[in-house]
Every structure is written in C-alpha cells, then in structure tokens.
Design a protein around this motif. Sequence first.
Motif, PDB file in Angstrom:
ATOM      1  N   THR A 118       0.818  -1.218   0.000  1.00 28.91           N
ATOM      2  CA  THR A 118       0.000   0.000   0.000  1.00 28.91           C
ATOM      3  C   THR A 118       0.845   1.258   0.000  1.00 28.91           C
ATOM      4  OG1 THR A 118      -1.845  -1.078   1.152  1.00 28.91           O
ATOM      5  CG2 THR A 118      -1.701   1.311   1.366  1.00 28.91           C
ATOM      6  N   MET A 119       1.991   1.218   0.669  1.00 29.90           N
ATOM      7  CA  MET A 119       2.751   2.434   0.918  1.00 29.90           C
ATOM      8  C   MET A 119       3.209   3.133  -0.355  1.00 29.90           C
ATOM      9  SD  MET A 119       5.780   2.991   3.725  1.00 29.90           S
ATOM     10  CE  MET A 119       6.904   1.793   2.980  1.00 29.90           C
ATOM     11  N   HIS A 120       3.446   2.388  -1.452  1.00 33.94           N
ATOM     12  CA  HIS A 120       3.901   3.061  -2.675  1.00 33.94           C
ATOM     13  C   HIS A 120       2.807   3.923  -3.305  1.00 33.94           C
ATOM     14  CE1 HIS A 120       2.550  -0.965  -4.213  1.00 33.94           C
ATOM     15  NE2 HIS A 120       2.042  -0.229  -5.183  1.00 33.94           N
ATOM     16  N   HIS A 121       1.585   3.828  -2.767  1.00 35.77           N
ATOM     17  CA  HIS A 121       0.496   4.698  -3.217  1.00 35.77           C
ATOM     18  C   HIS A 121       0.325   5.925  -2.315  1.00 35.77           C
ATOM     19  CE1 HIS A 121      -0.872   1.859  -6.245  1.00 35.77           C
ATOM     20  NE2 HIS A 121      -0.827   0.896  -5.350  1.00 35.77           N
ATOM     21  N   ILE A 122       1.148   6.040  -1.272  1.00 35.13           N
ATOM     22  CA  ILE A 122       1.054   7.144  -0.316  1.00 35.13           C
ATOM     23  C   ILE A 122       2.192   8.123  -0.581  1.00 35.13           C
ATOM     24  CG2 ILE A 122       1.006   7.795   2.118  1.00 35.13           C
ATOM     25  CD1 ILE A 122      -1.340   5.997   1.375  1.00 35.13           C
ATOM     26  N   PHE A 148      11.166  -3.018  -2.883  1.00 36.73           N
ATOM     27  CA  PHE A 148      12.446  -2.337  -2.966  1.00 36.73           C
ATOM     28  C   PHE A 148      12.418  -1.412  -4.190  1.00 36.73           C
ATOM     29  CE2 PHE A 148      13.728  -6.101  -0.522  1.00 36.73           C
ATOM     30  CZ  PHE A 148      14.609  -5.563   0.409  1.00 36.73           C
ATOM     31  N   SER A 149      13.328  -0.435  -4.228  1.00 36.54           N
ATOM     32  CA  SER A 149      13.398   0.484  -5.364  1.00 36.54           C
ATOM     33  C   SER A 149      13.371  -0.293  -6.679  1.00 36.54           C
ATOM     34  CB  SER A 149      14.677   1.328  -5.288  1.00 36.54           C
ATOM     35  OG  SER A 149      14.662   2.143  -4.138  1.00 36.54           O
ATOM     36  N   GLU A 150      12.500   0.133  -7.600  1.00 35.15           N
ATOM     37  CA  GLU A 150      12.314  -0.606  -8.848  1.00 35.15           C
ATOM     38  C   GLU A 150      12.371   0.325 -10.046  1.00 35.15           C
ATOM     39  OE1 GLU A 150       9.204  -0.548 -10.684  1.00 35.15           O
ATOM     40  OE2 GLU A 150       7.755   0.258  -9.241  1.00 35.15           O
ATOM     41  N   ASP A 151      12.223  -0.242 -11.236  1.00 36.98           N
ATOM     42  CA  ASP A 151      12.457   0.491 -12.475  1.00 36.98           C
ATOM     43  C   ASP A 151      11.248   1.252 -13.009  1.00 36.98           C
ATOM     44  OD1 ASP A 151      10.889  -1.622 -13.279  1.00 36.98           O
ATOM     45  OD2 ASP A 151      12.374  -2.518 -14.629  1.00 36.98           O
ATOM     46  N   GLY A 152      10.179   1.299 -12.230  1.00 39.69           N
ATOM     47  CA  GLY A 152       8.977   1.998 -12.673  1.00 39.69           C
ATOM     48  C   GLY A 152       8.097   1.180 -13.581  1.00 39.69           C
ATOM     49  N   LYS A 153       8.469  -0.103 -13.775  1.00 40.41           N
ATOM     50  CA  LYS A 153       7.696  -0.954 -14.679  1.00 40.41           C
ATOM     51  C   LYS A 153       6.956  -2.069 -13.943  1.00 40.41           C
ATOM     52  CE  LYS A 153      10.894  -0.093 -18.491  1.00 40.41           C
ATOM     53  NZ  LYS A 153      11.882  -0.685 -19.431  1.00 40.41           N
ATOM     54  N   PHE A 154       6.954  -2.006 -12.608  1.00 39.91           N
ATOM     55  CA  PHE A 154       6.228  -3.033 -11.854  1.00 39.91           C
ATOM     56  C   PHE A 154       4.742  -3.005 -12.199  1.00 39.91           C
ATOM     57  CE2 PHE A 154       3.701  -4.314  -8.149  1.00 39.91           C
ATOM     58  CZ  PHE A 154       4.177  -5.599  -7.946  1.00 39.91           C
ATOM     59  N   HIS A 155       4.177  -1.799 -12.241  1.00 35.37           N
ATOM     60  CA  HIS A 155       2.776  -1.636 -12.627  1.00 35.37           C
ATOM     61  C   HIS A 155       2.690  -1.376 -14.127  1.00 35.37           C
ATOM     62  CE1 HIS A 155       2.706  -0.574  -8.303  1.00 35.37           C
ATOM     63  NE2 HIS A 155       1.476  -1.051  -8.313  1.00 35.37           N
ATOM     64  N   PHE A 166      11.205   1.562  -2.649  1.00 36.48           N
ATOM     65  CA  PHE A 166      11.781   2.342  -1.557  1.00 36.48           C
ATOM     66  C   PHE A 166      13.217   1.951  -1.250  1.00 36.48           C
ATOM     67  CE2 PHE A 166       7.215   2.220  -0.926  1.00 36.48           C
ATOM     68  CZ  PHE A 166       6.927   3.563  -0.705  1.00 36.48           C
ATOM     69  N   ASP A 167      13.962   2.947  -0.777  1.00 36.02           N
ATOM     70  CA  ASP A 167      15.265   2.738  -0.157  1.00 36.02           C
ATOM     71  C   ASP A 167      14.985   2.360   1.292  1.00 36.02           C
ATOM     72  OD1 ASP A 167      17.595   3.045   1.323  1.00 36.02           O
ATOM     73  OD2 ASP A 167      18.219   4.880   0.327  1.00 36.02           O
ATOM     74  N   SER A 197      11.829  -9.546 -12.322  1.00 38.33           N
ATOM     75  CA  SER A 197      11.464 -10.056 -11.009  1.00 38.33           C
ATOM     76  C   SER A 197      11.661  -8.931 -10.003  1.00 38.33           C
ATOM     77  CB  SER A 197      12.348 -11.252 -10.637  1.00 38.33           C
ATOM     78  OG  SER A 197      12.067 -11.703  -9.334  1.00 38.33           O
ATOM     79  N   TYR A 198      10.680  -8.729  -9.124  1.00 39.05           N
ATOM     80  CA  TYR A 198      10.718  -7.613  -8.185  1.00 39.05           C
ATOM     81  C   TYR A 198      10.712  -8.127  -6.748  1.00 39.05           C
ATOM     82  CZ  TYR A 198       9.655  -4.815 -12.277  1.00 39.05           C
ATOM     83  OH  TYR A 198       9.699  -4.228 -13.519  1.00 39.05           O
ATOM     84  N   GLU A 199      11.670  -7.617  -5.964  1.00 33.16           N
ATOM     85  CA  GLU A 199      11.766  -8.030  -4.569  1.00 33.16           C
ATOM     86  C   GLU A 199      10.855  -7.188  -3.679  1.00 33.16           C
ATOM     87  OE1 GLU A 199      15.971 -10.101  -3.428  1.00 33.16           O
ATOM     88  OE2 GLU A 199      15.910  -7.908  -3.373  1.00 33.16           O
ATOM     89  N   VAL A 200      10.227  -7.876  -2.743  1.00 28.96           N
ATOM     90  CA  VAL A 200       9.392  -7.237  -1.743  1.00 28.96           C
ATOM     91  C   VAL A 200      10.084  -7.345  -0.390  1.00 28.96           C
ATOM     92  CG1 VAL A 200       7.140  -7.323  -0.562  1.00 28.96           C
ATOM     93  CG2 VAL A 200       7.284  -7.820  -3.017  1.00 28.96           C
ATOM     94  N   PHE A 201      10.103  -6.263   0.361  1.00 30.67           N
ATOM     95  CA  PHE A 201      10.690  -6.281   1.697  1.00 30.67           C
ATOM     96  C   PHE A 201       9.593  -6.292   2.758  1.00 30.67           C
ATOM     97  CE2 PHE A 201      10.209  -1.753   0.683  1.00 30.67           C
ATOM     98  CZ  PHE A 201       9.530  -1.289   1.799  1.00 30.67           C
ATOM     99  N   ILE A 202       9.965  -6.670   3.966  1.00 26.06           N
ATOM    100  CA  ILE A 202       9.120  -6.469   5.130  1.00 26.06           C
ATOM    101  C   ILE A 202       9.948  -5.711   6.152  1.00 26.06           C
ATOM    102  CG2 ILE A 202       9.717  -8.770   6.040  1.00 26.06           C
ATOM    103  CD1 ILE A 202       6.943  -8.826   7.383  1.00 26.06           C
TER     104      ILE A 202
END
Length: 207
Positions: A118-122, A148-155, A166-167, A197-202
């Motif tokens: 959700t946070m990348h929409h805030i 994690f910081s991505e190339d803008g192509k996830f969506h 995010f950093d 492939s996109y990494e997700v953090f917790i």
Amino acid sequence: MSSILNKERFNALAEKWDSKPARVEGAMIFVDRILEHINKDIKSFDILDYGCGSGLVSFGFADKVNSILGLDNSESMVEVYNNKAQMINLDNVQSKLHDINKEELPSEKFDLVATNMTMHHIKDIKMFVEKLSSSLRKDGHLFIADLFSEDGKFHSDNTGVEHFGFDTGHLISIFEEAGLKNISCEVLNNIEKPHNSYEVFIIKGMK
C-alpha cells in the motif's frame, strides 16, 4: 488528483482482486512472516489492516486474533471485504472507508498494524508511518511490506503510484523518527513479471 484516480482504479478492480494467485500467495507470505516474528499467542490482539483491499491479509489473521479493522479508501474494496466477512460469518472483522491523507487514526488502539503493498500509493511516507505508529498500543507491532526500489515498470499503469519502490535505509530512519524500536528489514518475497522479477521487503518496528 492522483489519489482520486487511484481510488477509481481500485474501485474498478475490486470484484476480481482475489482472482490472481500470486496476489493471494503474497498476502499469505506476509501474514506467515508476521506470525514468525511475533512468535506468541495473539488471541487478544486487535489488528489494523491498512490499505486492506478485499481483505486478503485480514482474513489470514481472522481466526487467530480478537478483532480486525480493515481501512481502505476504495468504496468497492470495502464492500467486497465486508461481503466476504458476512458470507463466512466473521463477526470480529470489519472494513471501513478511510483516507489517511485527510483523516487521523484512533490513538493507541491496536496491538498490530499491518499494511501490504500500500505504501507506494502514499505520497507522504513520514506522515503515513507516524500515523500508523500513533495508533499502536505500547509494545504494539508495525509491519509494512512493499517493493524495494524498482524500475517503474512493476505496474502496467502507474496511475496513483507515488513511489517506484523504496530505499529501505531511508525507511528505517523514518521508523526511528516515529519513535519505533527493535526495527529490522528483510526480503519477504519475489514477484515475477514477464519482463522482470521484483523483490518485496518487510520492515517491522515496535512502539
């Protein structure tokens, strides 16, 4: 304007939100990792699931806790969530409309706050973490999962996307500024797309 477009987008997606296996799996991985970190009986916990969508994270906790409040700024997501709760006779789970950009959260109300992808929409991340933190009781837990910081192509459509990941070092600083302790961050999951492939953090912290 972007928050309005974002809301419209998620309203349109609500009915089919649970139809993607990877989305369901990602939510369950998030729930399981939270349970691993807390590692104790949480039957007495009151949980806030922020940006709850159709309730994938909430329903992963439903039989383990006292109550769950799901908040989202999409009317259609809230409706889908509450219809699911009613269908399976869960009286400890409910969803309500909420816009964290404009509204406060109840103070010191929850033992656990979880927010998944959700946070990348805030836009204002500092505000977001501070409000979530303020809603925690003493010794309460905040868990956030995102990219994690991505190339803008996830969506495929970046409408309503405020951050291309995010950093996590910066996020740890924001958690510290919000008064959280026992902060840590780790890789949670990988989301496979046709092109990457996109990494997700917790990231977690305690009040």
